[in-house]
Structure formats: C-alpha cells, structure tokens
Design a protein around this motif. Sequence first.
Motif: not given
Length: 454
Positions: A41-48, A77-81
């Motif tokens: 089983n996989k843990e759900p991915a944390a929100e980006k 895991d990091i989005h930059v705007e």
Amino acid sequence: MKKKLLSVLVISSMALSLAACGGNAKTNNAGATNAPDAGGNKEPAAEKVTLKLSTWQTEAKAKWSTIIAEFEKTHPDIHVEVDLLNEKGDSVASMQKLDLMAAASDPLDIVELPYTNYSQRADIGLLAPMDEYIEKEGYKLTDEYLVDTSVNGKIYALPSSMQRWFVLLNKEMLDEAGLPVPTDWTWADFEEYAKKLTKGEGATKRFGAYLHNWPDYFQLQLMSKPEDNTFLKADGTSNALDPQFKANLQMMKKMMYEDKSATPYEDIISQKLAYRNQYFNGLAAMLPMGDWMVAESGGTEAIPATFVTAFAPIPRLDSESKHYSPVQPTYMGIAAKSKNKEAAYTFVRWYTSEGLEIGGRVFSGWAKSDTNKLVDTIVNGSKDSSKIDVDSLKYTMENSAPGATQVPAKYADEAKNNVIPEAEMYLLGQQDLDVTVANIDKKISEVVQNNSGK
C-alpha cells in the motif's frame, strides 16, 4: 513597534509618486511521496507546496519561466509562482505595492528587494531571519557569497544578482576618432575622450558622454574609491564632504556647460531623456552604467543594436592604482508571514547560487560563480551577440576590483534623495558649489540624526 513602523512605511509609500523610473540546500520531506509499505500500500502523496515570488523583475529581464522550470525538475514538491509587482519593472512602485501587501492580508512567501530597500524592510519585520536554515545546512555566509547581508546581527536575505558598473563605448565612434578602448584610465582621461568623441551641433549633436540624472551619477568619482564609496560612509554618517564628491559635481558641470561634451542637464530633465535611447540612437558615445546593460548591448525588441559596444572599467582616481567598481546586490529573502518558510528558503538558496546563472542575464553574488563562463552565457543569450565586444567586457570584469560593500543603512534612500535638488541647483547655475556641498552634508546629517536609535 514593528507593526507601527510598517504602517508608517506604508503611508509614506502611498504618498510617493509611482512614476519612478541552493544548490545543496536541505529540504524537509513534507511534499515527498512515501515509499510503499510491506503490504504494497502507498501513503497518499502530500500536497505540493506553492510559493509566491514577489519581485519587480520582469520575465524579459530575469527569465523566471526558464529558471523556475529547472528548479521544479529537482524539487517536484515545490511549485513557484511569480507575482510581478509592476508590469513595467518599476522597482520604486513595486516596493510601494509590497509594503501595502505586507500590511494587509495578502500572502507573501519569497521577496526580492533592490539594493537600498533591504535593511529597511528587514528592520520593520517584513522578512524572516534565515540563520537557522543556514546553520542547519552548515555553511558560512561570507564563504558562499560576495557580500555579508547581516542586519542587526541576523541574516534576512541572500544576495541574488550582483551589479557592477563600467563604461559602455560605441566602438565605431572610437575607431572614427582614432581612440583605443580604454584599459587603464582616469577621470581626466574620461573627460578628454568625451571631448574628442563629441561631434556636430543642434538636435542631432553627438555628445561624448551621457550622464543621467540618477543620484548615482552625482557620486561617480566616489564609486572609484575602495571604501566609503557612496553618499554615506561605512559607519552610516554623511560622506558629502569627501573631496571626490565635490570634484565629481565640478566634472559634470564642466563637461555639460564648458566642454559641451556631455548632454546638458536641463535637456535631461525637461525632455525626460532615457539613457538607452541616447546611447543606442547614437546621441552619446559613452555611457557609465550597470552590468544589466551587457545583454541589452546586443539589442532588444524595442531598440535594436546597430553598432558594437565595447566596455571599459570605471575610471580610476589619480591616487589609486586599481579600477574599483561599486558592488550593488539585489536581495532575496523569506517573508515573515509565509506559511512555508523552509520551502521558501530552499528556493532562495538554490536561486542565489546555481539558479540565477541559468537565466543568463545578470551577474551573480555567489562566490563560486564563474564570471567568464557567465559572460559567455549572457552574451550568447543576447539578441545579437556580434554587437558585444566580448574581449573588452571580460577584461573589464577581471580588472575591476569590487569596492567595499556593506548593507545600505535603512535611511540610505532618504539620504540619497536629499542630494538631488541641491545638486540640480548647482548644475543649473542656481547655486554655488561650496554652498551646494555644505547643504547636502547638512541635510544628510539631519537624516542620519533623525534615524539614530530607531
């Protein structure tokens, strides 16, 4: 107290005219996808994590899309705007908007600040200290970067671009006048070059030099000093009585009105002349300016390059054996109100080291940067690299020693603005030179006194 000071700053900003011109940083695993457990089983991915980068630097100037795309490849895991604070890239108007955003509920994460705006914003609590992240990563600031960004004993930002100054010269005009590209010259030589490069009369007259109406031009000869090279000394007190400041004002007036080898000051202010137009349209043969002009020397969509630009160091003082250049960094820090400070630090650290060089537009404040390689990157990325004399540019960068640099006092802009009206009265023949220097010294000293202890 900091909230009160921020409110004052916001009120002041609203009153001003808006017509002013990481490589190996550690991140937490909050955004990473966990490995499957023994049962498959996989843990759900944390929100980006999404970060807002607030800056005055446009896409055309900074190449944000290229830089951020590279960052996100290695930091998924990091989005930059990018939050462009002013569409025209106006830093003054941008800082006014930033102050309003800081005082309101607007989200802020990463903040980029011009040279003279950093310490003031750090002092009022707009930025979060970065010391714990630097200590965790295990490096010494002055080993990694060319300037110490400490304010009141704490580090609130890292230096991003590192502006140097030099003189741009129209190579075709030099050849026409039989003048070599300068490699070792003084301010007296600069004056002589300007006279020999001046040609014609009337509206189409070509001046030997263009000296813009920024305060920087009133302190050009101060810039040639190894230290105490601005209107304020290293200890934050007035530097207006330095003989080189007086000599610089004399030089400007002489070139404009006696030699008539530099564009008259009243034309600059009454016609609202733009330095790019004056230089690239062939109305001035020489232009002292910062290194953001390297890429532009290859032309832009607005102003194509029609001649080769050569480069020379800022002229040296007679008393100095070296050519010195002021070093004016921009700063990138973490907003105190950010909810993702560690992720913000990850981007700041990466950008101020390897990231900035990917854009290939400006020079870096990272001590490990390869200047010659960066010159090639900037030149090759210009619109027409054939219009840039690379050999003179590399010589200038290698033979311009950086002047002593300290974080400008929080009142540096206020002090600088007091210089303008007094210097203008002298240049326009409305005030004696000694009176002008005395008045400037008095006004700057009052600014220093009014800010002492605050």
